[in-house]
Design a protein around this motif. Structure first.
Motif, short mmCIF file in Angstrom:
data_model
loop_
_atom_site.label_atom_id
_atom_site.label_comp_id
_atom_site.label_asym_id
_atom_site.label_seq_id
_atom_site.Cartn_x
_atom_site.Cartn_y
_atom_site.Cartn_z
N VAL A 274 -1.40 -35.94 16.62
CA VAL A 274 -2.25 -35.84 15.44
C VAL A 274 -1.53 -36.47 14.25
O VAL A 274 -0.41 -36.10 13.92
CB VAL A 274 -2.60 -34.36 15.14
CG1 VAL A 274 -3.23 -34.20 13.76
CG2 VAL A 274 -3.51 -33.81 16.23
N ARG A 275 -2.18 -37.46 13.63
CA ARG A 275 -1.50 -38.19 12.56
C ARG A 275 -1.22 -37.33 11.33
O ARG A 275 -0.15 -37.39 10.75
CB ARG A 275 -2.35 -39.40 12.14
CG ARG A 275 -1.67 -40.09 10.96
CD ARG A 275 -2.24 -41.40 10.62
NE ARG A 275 -1.44 -41.97 9.53
CZ ARG A 275 -1.81 -42.95 8.77
NH1 ARG A 275 -2.98 -43.52 8.97
NH2 ARG A 275 -1.03 -43.39 7.81
N TRP A 276 -2.24 -36.57 10.92
CA TRP A 276 -2.10 -35.85 9.65
C TRP A 276 -1.79 -34.38 9.87
O TRP A 276 -2.55 -33.51 9.45
CB TRP A 276 -3.37 -36.02 8.81
CG TRP A 276 -3.71 -37.45 8.54
CD1 TRP A 276 -4.75 -38.15 9.08
CD2 TRP A 276 -3.01 -38.36 7.68
NE1 TRP A 276 -4.75 -39.45 8.60
CE2 TRP A 276 -3.69 -39.60 7.74
CE3 TRP A 276 -1.89 -38.26 6.87
CZ2 TRP A 276 -3.29 -40.71 7.03
CZ3 TRP A 276 -1.48 -39.36 6.14
CH2 TRP A 276 -2.18 -40.58 6.22
N TYR A 277 -0.69 -34.10 10.51
CA TYR A 277 -0.23 -32.71 10.61
C TYR A 277 0.76 -32.48 9.48
O TYR A 277 1.72 -33.23 9.30
CB TYR A 277 0.45 -32.46 11.96
CG TYR A 277 1.11 -31.09 12.01
CD1 TYR A 277 0.33 -29.94 12.08
CD2 TYR A 277 2.49 -30.95 11.95
CE1 TYR A 277 0.92 -28.69 12.08
CE2 TYR A 277 3.09 -29.70 11.94
CZ TYR A 277 2.29 -28.58 12.01
OH TYR A 277 2.88 -27.33 12.01
N PHE A 278 0.48 -31.46 8.68
CA PHE A 278 1.35 -31.17 7.54
C PHE A 278 2.06 -29.84 7.76
O PHE A 278 1.45 -28.79 7.77
CB PHE A 278 0.55 -31.12 6.24
CG PHE A 278 0.07 -32.46 5.79
CD1 PHE A 278 0.89 -33.28 5.04
CD2 PHE A 278 -1.20 -32.91 6.13
CE1 PHE A 278 0.47 -34.54 4.61
CE2 PHE A 278 -1.64 -34.16 5.71
CZ PHE A 278 -0.80 -34.97 4.95
N GLU A 279 3.37 -29.90 7.90
CA GLU A 279 4.16 -28.69 8.13
C GLU A 279 4.42 -27.97 6.81
O GLU A 279 4.46 -28.60 5.75
CB GLU A 279 5.49 -29.09 8.81
CG GLU A 279 6.34 -27.94 9.28
CD GLU A 279 5.58 -27.00 10.21
OE1 GLU A 279 4.98 -26.04 9.72
OE2 GLU A 279 5.63 -27.24 11.45
N VAL A 280 4.60 -26.66 6.91
CA VAL A 280 4.99 -25.85 5.75
C VAL A 280 6.23 -26.49 5.11
O VAL A 280 7.16 -26.88 5.82
CB VAL A 280 5.32 -24.41 6.21
CG1 VAL A 280 5.95 -23.61 5.09
CG2 VAL A 280 4.06 -23.72 6.72
N GLY A 281 6.20 -26.63 3.80
CA GLY A 281 7.31 -27.26 3.11
C GLY A 281 7.04 -28.73 2.79
O GLY A 281 7.65 -29.30 1.90
N ARG A 282 6.12 -29.32 3.56
CA ARG A 282 5.72 -30.71 3.28
C ARG A 282 4.22 -30.75 3.03
O ARG A 282 3.59 -31.80 3.13
CB ARG A 282 6.03 -31.62 4.48
CG ARG A 282 7.47 -32.11 4.54
CD ARG A 282 8.36 -31.12 5.25
NE ARG A 282 8.38 -31.30 6.70
CZ ARG A 282 8.94 -30.42 7.53
NH1 ARG A 282 9.50 -29.30 7.08
NH2 ARG A 282 8.93 -30.66 8.82
#
Lengths: 165, 424
Positions: free
Chosen positions: B91-99
C-alpha cells in the motif's frame, strides 16, 4: 420477500454514537457487536427486543459517524428491519451494502406504536401494520440498489466485477 | 443548463457528458482511505470474499489515527493487523504513527489527494478534503473493501446547496463560527445527501484552515460532501505539499456554472455573526457564545480534524500567551498532524501551551470519540473544537460537550467557564 416482526420505537436523529459507542468501535466480531447495540440510546434495548423485531424511527436515523459497526450491530442483534421517516446517507449506504433491510415510510412511522406487529413486503413496496389494520407504501429502491440487494449486498457486485475482469 | 462542482467532477470521472442529481454513477476512485477502525472491518470483508489481490495499491491510503498511539492491547492488535496488510499489499500511502496524524489533516497536506479527484474514506469526515476542490465523501468499510478490490465505487449524484458568505468578519469569528451558524440554519438533516458548495468574498480574508473546518462539518448537516472553489490559496497549499514537490502531478480544477441549479441557496452576511457555540447534544443546537457565559467547565480540547490546523493553534496560543489556565480546568491541545506539529514548534506554540498549563499531545482522534487522551467522566463539561457533541460522544453518558472555535475554547479554559476572548 416478506419480513414480520414486532416494533421497537426510537426517536428523531438517532446517531451512530449512541447506536454503537466509540468505545466499542474496535470490535469486528458480530456476536460482540450485538452485545452493545443501542447501548447509549437505551440501556435495556436488548432486553426489549426479540429476533426479527423491527425498529421504527424518526428522521435522519443513523446520522453522524460512518462506522459500519452501527448497522452491523443492529443486524447482529437480530433486528429484521428498520423503518424510519428518513436515514442519514452513510448509514443508508452501509445498510444496503451489508444487507440490513431498511425502508423510508414517514406515514408508517407516524401511525405505528411500540409493540405493533408489522409485515413488510420488501419488493412489493408495502408495509402492513397488523395491530392497527393499516397499510402503507414505500418507494422501491432504484434499480441499481435493487441489484445490490438481490445479489445479497455489495459482495455480489464486487464478485461480478472481478469475474468480468 | 449549468452544473455544480459536484456534478461536473462526477460527470467527468464517470466518462459522461453530464449527470443529473439522483443518477447513480460508477466512478474510478483516486484514493480509498481507511483508518484503523474502518480498515479492520474492510480487511475482514476482503478475507470473507476471498479477495487477495488489490486493484491498485497506489490508490489506497491507511492511517491508524483513532486509538493511536495504541491506547490498549486491543487497539495495538488492530493497528498491527493494518500495518501487516499494508506491507503485504505494498500500500503506497500507509502512514505510521509518528509520521502521520489525523487522516483528514494528513491527506491534503501530504499531497495524497489532489483537486478534481474523487476520494472515498471510511470516516464520515472525509468530506474535509473538499476544501481543495475535490469530491471527497465518507462511506463504510464494505464500500472501502469494494474499492480496494475493483478500483471503483457507486455514487448517487447529489443535489447541491450553495452557501455564500460575504461581509466583514467580527473579531474572533472564524470558519468554525460560520459553519456552526450555518448548521443552526440548515439543521443536522437539512442537507442530507447533498453537496455543500461554499462561496463568497469572506474566504479571501481567511486562510485554508477555515475552509477545511467548514468542509469538515458538511456531514453535520447530513451532507455528502463540502466543496470550495479553487483559487491562488488552494494552489499554494496543493503545490507546496511533499508529494507535489517530488512528482509534480497534474490535476484538474472545477468551478460551478453561473446558472447551475441548487436545491438550497443561502446568503450569509458575516458581519452579523459573533462567535458561536453548539450546546449539548447536537451540532445544530447553536447560539452566540455571549448568550451562555456562566456555564462552568472541567475540560477543554483544542484540535481534531475540525480545528487542529496551524492557524487554529496560533489563534489558541494568542489567547493563552502570558495567561494561566483556570485551576479547575484541564486543557488538551492536539495538532492535526506531524506536519502541523512541526510548524507549531517553529512558531514556539507548544511552549506557550505548556506555560499556560495545557497538555500538548501528539496527533490523535482520541478524545473526540471518547477513545483516549481526555475521555470525559460522569457529569464533566467540556468546551471542544471538535465536530460532534452527541450524548456520550466524548465519554460518560452524563458528560456534556460544547463545540466552539479555538480562541473561544482557549478563553474558556482561562476563565473556567464558557466565554469569549473579548472578556479577558
Amino acid at each position: 420477500m416478506i419480513l414480520k416482526g414486532k416494533t421497537y420505537r426510537a426517536g428523531e436523529n438517532v446517531n451512530t454514537d449512541v447506536i454503537l459507542p466509540g468505545r466499542w468501535c474496535h470490535l469486528t466480531d458480530e456476536g460482540e457487536l450485538a452485545k452493545h447495540c443501542m447501548e447509549d440510546y437505551d440501556a435495556d434495548f436488548l432486553k426489549k427486543i426479540k429476533p426479527g423485531d423491527i425498529i421504527i424511527a424518526g428522521d435522519n436515523f443513523g446520522c453522524g459517524s460512518s462506522r459500519e459497526v452501527a448497522p452491523l450491530s443492529i443486524k447482529s442483534a437480530g433486528i429484521g428491519a428498520v423503518v424510519a421517516k428518513s436515514f442519514a446517507r452513510i448509514f443508508f449506504r452501509n445498510s444496503i451494502n451489508i444487507g440490513l433491510p431498511i425502508f423510508e415510510s414517514p406515514e408508517c412511522v407516524y401511525a405505528t406504536k411500540a409493540g405493533d406487529e408489522l409485515e413488510i413486503d420488501v419488493f412489493g413496496g408495502k408495509i402492513k401494520n397488523k395491530t392497527r389494520k393499516k397499510e402503507f407504501s414505500f418507494v422501491p429502491f432504484p434499480p441499481f440498489m435493487q441489484t445490490i440487494i438481490e445479489k445479497g449486498g455489495l459482495k455480489g457486485w464486487v464478485m461480478e466485477k472481478l469475474r468480468q475482469g | 443548463m449549468g452544473k455544480t462542482i459536484a456534478e461536473k467532477i462526477l460527470a467527468d470521472r464517470s466518462g459522461l457528458d453530464s449527470v443529473v442529481p439522483g443518477q447513480i454513477v460508477i466512478v474510478p476512485v483516486d484514493i480509498a482511505m481507511a483508518n484503523e477502525l474502518s480498515a479492520a472491518l474492510s480487511i475482514k470483508e476482503l478475507d470473507s470474499w476471498g479477495v487477495d489481490k488489490l486493484y491498485d495499491p497506489e490508490k489506497i491510503c491507511l492511517i491508524p489515527d483513532h486509538f493511536t498511539p495504541s491506547k490498549d492491547i486491543n487497539a495495538a492488535g488492530i493497528s498491527k493487523k493494518i500495518r501487516e496488510f499494508a506491507k503485504k499489499h505494498n500500500v503506497r500511502w500507509y502512514f505510521e504513527v509518528g509520521r502521520a496524524g489525523i487522516e483528514h489533516a494528513v491527506l491534503p497536506l501530504e499531497g495524497v489527494i489532489l483537486p478534481g479527484q474523487i476520494m472515498i474514506g471510511g470516516d464520515s469526515h472525509t468530506c474535509t478534503a473538499g476544501a481543495i476542490n475535490c469530491f471527497a465523501t465518507g462511506v463504510g468499510s464494505t464500500d472501502i473493501a469494494a474499492a480496494w478490490a475493483t478500483g471503483e465505487a457507486w455514487l448517487k449524484v447529489p443535489r447541491s446547496v450553495r452557501l455564500n458568505y460575504s461581509g466583514k468578519l467580527n473579531p474572533h469569528v472564524y470558519g468554525k463560527d460560520l459553519i456552526l451558524y450555518t448548521l443552526k440554519d440548515l439543521t443536522t438533516s437539512g442537507a442530507t445527501y447533498m453537496s455543500l458548495e461554499y462561496h463568497g468574498d469572506v474566504f479571501e480574508s481567511l486562510p485554508m484552515a477555515d475552509r477545511f473546518t467548514m468542509a469538515n462539518m458538511a456531514i453535520e448537516a447530513g451532507g455528502k460532501t463540502g466543496i470550495f472553489d479553487f483559487d491562488e490559496k488552494t494552489k499554494k497549499l496543493v503545490e507546496s505539499t511533499p508529494r507535489f514537490k517530488n512528482e509534480k502531478p497534474s490535476y484538474k480544477t472545477y468551478a460551478a456554472d453561473e446558472d447551475a441549479e441548487y436545491a438550497i441557496m443561502r446568503e450569509y452576511d458575516v458581519s452579523k455573526i459573533e462567535p458561536q457555540i453548539a450546546k449539548p447534544f447536537s451540532p445544530d443546537n447553536v447560539c452566540p457564545v455571549s448568550e451562555i457565559n456562566k456555564v462552568k467547565i472541567d475540560q477543554v480540547v483544542i484540535g481534531a480534524c475540525t480545528n487542529g490546523w496551524l492557524e487554529d493553534l496560533v489563534r489558541a496560543a494568542e489567547v493563552f500567551k502570558g495567561r494561566k489556565i483556570h485551576p479547575d480546568v484541564k486543557a488538551i491541545v492536539i495538532p492535526g498532524s506531524q506536519i502541523i506539529a512541526r510548524q507549531a514548534f517553529d512558531l514556539g506554540l507548544p511552549q506557550i501551551f505548556i506555560d499556560a498549563g495545557c497538555v500538548f499531545s501528539t496527533s490523535t482522534c482520541g478524545p473526540c470519540i471518547g477513545g483516549h487522551m481526555g475521555v470525559l467522566g460522569e457529569g464533566e463539561v467540556c468546551v471542544s473544537t471538535t465536530n460532534r457533541n452527541f450524548k456520550g460522544r466524548m465519554g460518560h453518558l452524563t458528560s456534556e460537550v460544547y463545540l466552539a472555535n479555538p480562541a473561544v475554547a482557549a478563553a474558556s479554559a482561562v476563565m473556567g467557564r464558557i466565554g469569549s476572548p473579548e472578556e479577558l
